[in-house]
Design a protein around this motif. Sequence first.
Motif, PDB file in Angstrom:
ATOM      1  N   PRO A  79       0.802  -1.228   0.000  1.00 31.42           N
ATOM      2  CA  PRO A  79       0.000   0.000   0.000  1.00 31.42           C
ATOM      3  C   PRO A  79       0.835   1.279   0.000  1.00 31.42           C
ATOM      4  N   LEU A  80       1.906   1.311   0.789  1.00 32.33           N
ATOM      5  CA  LEU A  80       2.726   2.528   0.807  1.00 32.33           C
ATOM      6  C   LEU A  80       3.555   2.678  -0.464  1.00 32.33           C
ATOM      7  N   GLU A 149      -4.107   8.556   4.423  1.00 29.42           N
ATOM      8  CA  GLU A 149      -3.803   9.658   5.346  1.00 29.42           C
ATOM      9  C   GLU A 149      -2.303   9.930   5.395  1.00 29.42           C
ATOM     10  N   LEU A 150      -1.499   8.855   5.423  1.00 33.38           N
ATOM     11  CA  LEU A 150      -0.051   9.037   5.400  1.00 33.38           C
ATOM     12  C   LEU A 150       0.386   9.705   4.096  1.00 33.38           C
ATOM     13  N   GLY A 151      -0.279   9.351   3.005  1.00 38.26           N
ATOM     14  CA  GLY A 151       0.029   9.981   1.721  1.00 38.26           C
ATOM     15  C   GLY A 151      -0.222  11.477   1.738  1.00 38.26           C
ATOM     16  N   ASP A 183       9.905   8.925   6.036  1.00 41.98           N
ATOM     17  CA  ASP A 183       9.977   9.366   7.436  1.00 41.98           C
ATOM     18  C   ASP A 183       8.735   8.929   8.201  1.00 41.98           C
ATOM     19  N   LEU A 184       7.578   9.084   7.590  1.00 41.50           N
ATOM     20  CA  LEU A 184       6.320   8.697   8.238  1.00 41.50           C
ATOM     21  C   LEU A 184       6.218   7.184   8.406  1.00 41.50           C
ATOM     22  N   ARG A 185       6.685   6.429   7.393  1.00 42.15           N
ATOM     23  CA  ARG A 185       6.668   4.977   7.499  1.00 42.15           C
ATOM     24  C   ARG A 185       7.533   4.543   8.678  1.00 42.15           C
ATOM     25  N   ALA A 186       8.704   5.130   8.803  1.00 43.59           N
ATOM     26  CA  ALA A 186       9.595   4.798   9.905  1.00 43.59           C
ATOM     27  C   ALA A 186       8.959   5.187  11.243  1.00 43.59           C
ATOM     28  N   ALA A 187       8.296   6.313  11.268  1.00 44.33           N
ATOM     29  CA  ALA A 187       7.646   6.761  12.507  1.00 44.33           C
ATOM     30  C   ALA A 187       6.541   5.799  12.924  1.00 44.33           C
ATOM     31  N   THR A 188       5.783   5.268  11.959  1.00 47.74           N
ATOM     32  CA  THR A 188       4.717   4.329  12.320  1.00 47.74           C
ATOM     33  C   THR A 188       5.298   3.036  12.892  1.00 47.74           C
TER      34      THR A 188
END
Length: 192
Positions: A79-80, A149-151, A183-188
Motif C-alpha cells: 500500500p505505501l 492519510e499518510l500519503g 519518514d512517516l513509514r519509519a515513525a509508524t
Amino acid sequence: MARWQPGAAQRLVAAAVDLFAEQGYDATTVAQIAERAGVTKSTFFRHFPDKRELLVAGQETLSRLLAEGIAEAPADATPLQAVAAGLERASSAMGPANRELGPRLKAAVAASTELQERDALKSVGLSAAMTAALVARGVPEPTAHLAGELGVLAFKRGYARWCESRGDDAEGLASHALAALEDLRAATASLG
C-alpha cells in the motif's frame, strides 16, 4: 492583460493568494482579485463560483493524479509503495509556479480560519481519493485509509520542504514527498 490570454485560472489563484496575504481574506473582494489578475469579474466566475474555491483550485486534478499513480503501481506493490507511485505522479504536475506560490499560500491560510477549514477539506478529499484507489487494488479499507492519510501528510510535508528549499534546488517535489513518506513509514514502525 487581455481576458482571452491563457492561464486566467492560475493568475486568479496567484492574485487571490497575494491579496489574502496582504489585506486578509475577509477584506479581499472578487473584483480586486479579478483586477489584480488582469481579467474581468465574469471571467473570475467562469473559473470559480466564489473566492473560497480558489484555495482548492486543482484539487480534482491532484486527486486524479494521485489515484492514477496508485492504480498504475505494480500489482505486487505494498500500500505505501502504491501511495509513493501516486505521490510521484501528482508531483510531476507541480512546477516552479506551484513552488513559488507555496509560502504565500501558507501565510494566507494561517491568517484565515475560513481558509484553514477549506484546506482541511482539501486534505480530506485527497485522502479519500487515495483510499478509494487503494481499495480498488484490493487493499482492506482500514489499511487503505491509513495509507491514504499518510500519503496526504507526506505530500504536505514534502511540499513544505520543497517550497522552503533553495530555488536552485534541482530536486523536484517528488523527492521531498517520497522522503517525507519514508519518514512517516519509519515513525509508524516506532508506534509499537
